[in-house]
Design an enzyme around this catalytic site. Structure first.
Site, PDB file in Angstrom:
ATOM      1  N   GLU A 293       0.818  -1.216   0.000  1.00 54.93           N
ATOM      2  CA  GLU A 293       0.000   0.000   0.000  1.00 54.93           C
ATOM      3  C   GLU A 293       0.848   1.260   0.000  1.00 54.93           C
ATOM      4  O   GLU A 293       1.161   1.800   1.072  1.00 54.93           O
ATOM      5  CB  GLU A 293      -0.927   0.028   1.230  1.00 54.93           C
ATOM      6  CG  GLU A 293      -2.031  -0.999   1.197  1.00 54.93           C
ATOM      7  CD  GLU A 293      -3.016  -0.863   2.363  1.00 54.93           C
ATOM      8  OE1 GLU A 293      -2.765  -0.051   3.284  1.00 54.93           O
ATOM      9  OE2 GLU A 293      -4.026  -1.584   2.354  1.00 54.93           O
ATOM     10  N   GLU A 381      -6.339  -7.418  -0.621  1.00 58.62           N
ATOM     11  CA  GLU A 381      -6.610  -7.265   0.819  1.00 58.62           C
ATOM     12  C   GLU A 381      -7.967  -6.603   0.975  1.00 58.62           C
ATOM     13  O   GLU A 381      -8.279  -5.635   0.285  1.00 58.62           O
ATOM     14  CB  GLU A 381      -5.521  -6.393   1.466  1.00 58.62           C
ATOM     15  CG  GLU A 381      -5.531  -6.465   2.985  1.00 58.62           C
ATOM     16  CD  GLU A 381      -4.516  -5.511   3.629  1.00 58.62           C
ATOM     17  OE1 GLU A 381      -3.294  -5.724   3.471  1.00 58.62           O
ATOM     18  OE2 GLU A 381      -4.963  -4.548   4.267  1.00 58.62           O
TER      19      GLU A 381
HETATM   20  C1  IDC Z   1      -2.830  -3.646  10.472  1.00 57.66           C
HETATM   21  C2  IDC Z   1      -3.122  -4.707  11.494  1.00 57.66           C
HETATM   22  C3  IDC Z   1      -2.897  -4.114  12.855  1.00 57.66           C
HETATM   23  C4  IDC Z   1      -1.484  -3.567  12.917  1.00 57.66           C
HETATM   24  C5  IDC Z   1      -1.241  -2.588  11.793  1.00 57.66           C
HETATM   25  C6  IDC Z   1       0.196  -2.120  11.772  1.00 57.66           C
HETATM   26  O1  IDC Z   1      -4.418  -5.190  11.356  1.00 57.66           O
HETATM   27  O2  IDC Z   1      -3.103  -5.049  13.874  1.00 57.66           O
HETATM   28  O3  IDC Z   1      -1.292  -2.907  14.156  1.00 57.66           O
HETATM   29  O4  IDC Z   1      -1.515  -3.214  10.570  1.00 57.66           O
HETATM   30  O5  IDC Z   1       0.312  -0.929  11.095  1.00 57.66           O
HETATM   31  C7  IDC Z   1      -4.044  -2.195   5.783  1.00 57.66           C
HETATM   32  C8  IDC Z   1      -2.692  -2.784   5.810  1.00 57.66           C
HETATM   33  C9  IDC Z   1      -2.553  -3.757   6.936  1.00 57.66           C
HETATM   34  C10 IDC Z   1      -3.267  -3.293   8.171  1.00 57.66           C
HETATM   35  C11 IDC Z   1      -4.768  -3.238   7.856  1.00 57.66           C
HETATM   36  C12 IDC Z   1      -5.652  -2.824   9.029  1.00 57.66           C
HETATM   37  O6  IDC Z   1      -2.317  -3.362   4.590  1.00 57.66           O
HETATM   38  O7  IDC Z   1      -1.187  -3.921   7.194  1.00 57.66           O
HETATM   39  O8  IDC Z   1      -3.031  -4.196   9.206  1.00 57.66           O
HETATM   40  N1  IDC Z   1      -4.975  -2.365   6.734  1.00 57.66           N
HETATM   41  O9  IDC Z   1      -5.342  -1.545   9.450  1.00 57.66           O
HETATM   42  N2  IDC Z   1      -4.544  -1.422   4.849  1.00 57.66           N
HETATM   43  C13 IDC Z   1      -5.766  -1.048   5.203  1.00 57.66           C
HETATM   44  C14 IDC Z   1      -6.072  -1.638   6.412  1.00 57.66           C
END
Ligand code: IDC
Length: 456
Positions: A293, A381
């Site tokens: 991302e 995702e």
């Molecule tokens: C989130 C995890 C969370 C963690 C965070 C770290 O769910 O537990 O603390 O990352 O930065 C994304 C990302 C993905 C995220 C997820 C939810 O690709 O890494 O995971 N998310 O926030 N993009 C949109 C949402």
């Protein structure tokens, strides 16, 4: 008895003996068509009946000839005599209480494959073999025998992008669906990278696993030093092996996030993809996601320049793997990307992510815009909660996404296979199992995806 009557009796006796022999001989002469397709004749020796082909190809063995089973030595074994049957679901072959399931069977010199329920399979590849509309094996292709028979990776082979659609090697439109791991080294999910866990997810109907290799962001990124790189590499290799053993597709995801711009670690990315594309060059089940991302102020031009550097490195080793390219604004701007696509035209897809509680119609419009402009889109995702991975699930928005995904035959991967105390997690926080999850071990999100995978 005078001579005349004696003569008559002998003629009758001979005739009776002849009829008796005919009657004893296996072979249903009423099925003239079948008889024609298995030209040959029944023979008998001291061990029993056998069947000699008239085309000089020898005698029948390990196969059915007109319902009669000839064993591996070529002798008829009455107990296995069988017959074709059919009902609304299709054709099957029954011998006593036995019927073939998950196997090939040669019947009247043709090879048929029967599925897990015992029905004859038609019009598709079973691993390297194709069965036609009559269920008969007609073609063979050369594919790796790494994958179990009748698994997605065996049946679909090397994927290809045709227009905006993801297709199998033979050109039929297919849909990848599955789960993303949590950060591969993060405690709430790392132990869910195991053979049984992937098998459980496969049993829900998923055909793909995404391995989220974070680049940075604290503990355990590939471009940090807190976890030895060898540990991360081992985890990736294990993950690919587990998926491969099950015939699932697997996405190696270079999970940039807090690093905003993929160019920050472009050197590391170059060696990462050099290494893995060489290692998995002949794995038709491996896909590469080159930047999860991009976000912040990162522009599409910057991502494109990164992609135009990384893709040729992958292509050096693997000229047809599917490559997924992330887009700016946390992989939302597929419309931007479609206006100025990357240089590589073959088997590249643009990545879109959504979190249904916040992302609605306006984001689907971007997908439509991109596809109308000729850019293939892959949803690597998504979740039905908020974009921070928490908040609440929004079922009504989720069902609009689900409909859109179905209508456009898009591939989708759910975030994520962990038991962290957050809405996006598939597994309940109080569940400590690392595979074999049942409905009651799953969160609302987990249940939603499990049901979704099970739909067609
Ligand atoms: C989130 C995890 C969370 C963690 C965070 C770290 O769910 O537990 O603390 O990352 O930065 C994304 C990302 C993905 C995220 C997820 C939810 O690709 O890494 O995971 N998310 O926030 N993009 C949109 C949402």
């Amino acid at each position: 008895m005078n001579r005349r009557t004696r003569k008559k009796a002998i003629v009758w006796l001979l005739l009776a003996a002849f009829i008796f022999t005919l009657w004893q001989m296996p072979g249903d002469r009423s099925e003239a068509a079948a008889a024609k397709s298995v030209a040959g004749s029944w023979k008998k020796d001291s061990k029993g009946w056998w069947y000699k082909f008239s085309d000089g190809s020898g005698y029948a063995k390990n196969e059915y000839i007109k319902g009669y089973w000839l064993n591996k030595k070529g002798y008829w074994v009455t107990k296995w005599d069988g017959k074709w049957h059919h009902n609304a679901k299709g054709w099957w072959f029954q011998a006593g209480s036995w019927y073939p399931k998950n196997q090939w069977l040669r019947i009247d010199r043709k090879d048929y494959y029967f599925d897990s329920q015992g029905y004859m399979v038609t019009n598709r590849w079973i691993g390297r073999y194709y069965v036609d509309k009559n269920g008969v094996w007609t073609k063979t292709r050369n594919i790796s025998d790494k994958y179990p028979t009748d698994s997605p990776a065996a049946n679909w082979g090397a994927l290809q992008v045709n227009g905006v659609d993801l297709c199998s090697e033979s050109g039929e439109k297919i849909q990848l669906k599955g789960v993303s791991t949590f950060g591969i080294i993060w405690s709430e999910g790392c132990e869910n990278i195991n053979q049984e866990a992937f098998k459980t997810v496969q049993s829900w109907g998923a055909n793909t696993i995404r391995l989220a290799v974070y680049t940075e962001g604290g503990y355990g990124g590939y471009c940090e030093t807190s976890v030895p790189r060898s540990t991360l590499d081992q985890t990736i290799e294990n993950g690919v092996a587990y998926a491969t053993n099950l015939g699932m597709y697997v996405i190696i995801d270079w999970h940039i996030l807090s690093d905003n711009n993929p160019n920050k670690y472009i050197e590391e990315a170059k060696s990462f993809f050099e290494k893995y594309s060489a290692k998995y060059a002949d794995y038709t089940n491996v896909l590469y996601e080159i930047c999860n991302e991009p976000n912040g102020s990162t522009t599409w031009a910057e991502v494109k320049s990164y992609a135009d550097t990384i893709i040729p490195i992958i292509r050096k080793h693997d000229d047809d793997a599917i490559i997924l390219v992330g887009t700016p604004t946390w992989s939302q701007d597929v419309d931007e990307a479609s206006k100025n696509p990357v240089k590589e035209k073959k088997n590249v897809m643009y990545v879109l992510h959504f979190y249904a509680a916040e992302h609605k119609e306006w984001l689907r419009t971007k997908i439509t815009t991109a596809r109308n402009a000729g850019a293939p889109v892959f949803i690597s995702e998504c979740n039905i909660c908020n974009a921070n991975g928490d908040g609440s699930v929004d079922y009504s928005s989720a069902s609009e996404w689900k409909k859109f995904i179905k209508d456009n035959n898009l591939s989708f991967i759910g975030w994520s296979l962990c038991n962290k105390d957050e809405k996006a997690a598939f597994i309940r926080h109080d569940c400590s199992k690392h595979s074999g999850w049942t409905e009651s071990d799953l969160t609302d999100t987990g249940k939603y995806y499990k049901n979704w995978f099970g739909e067609n």
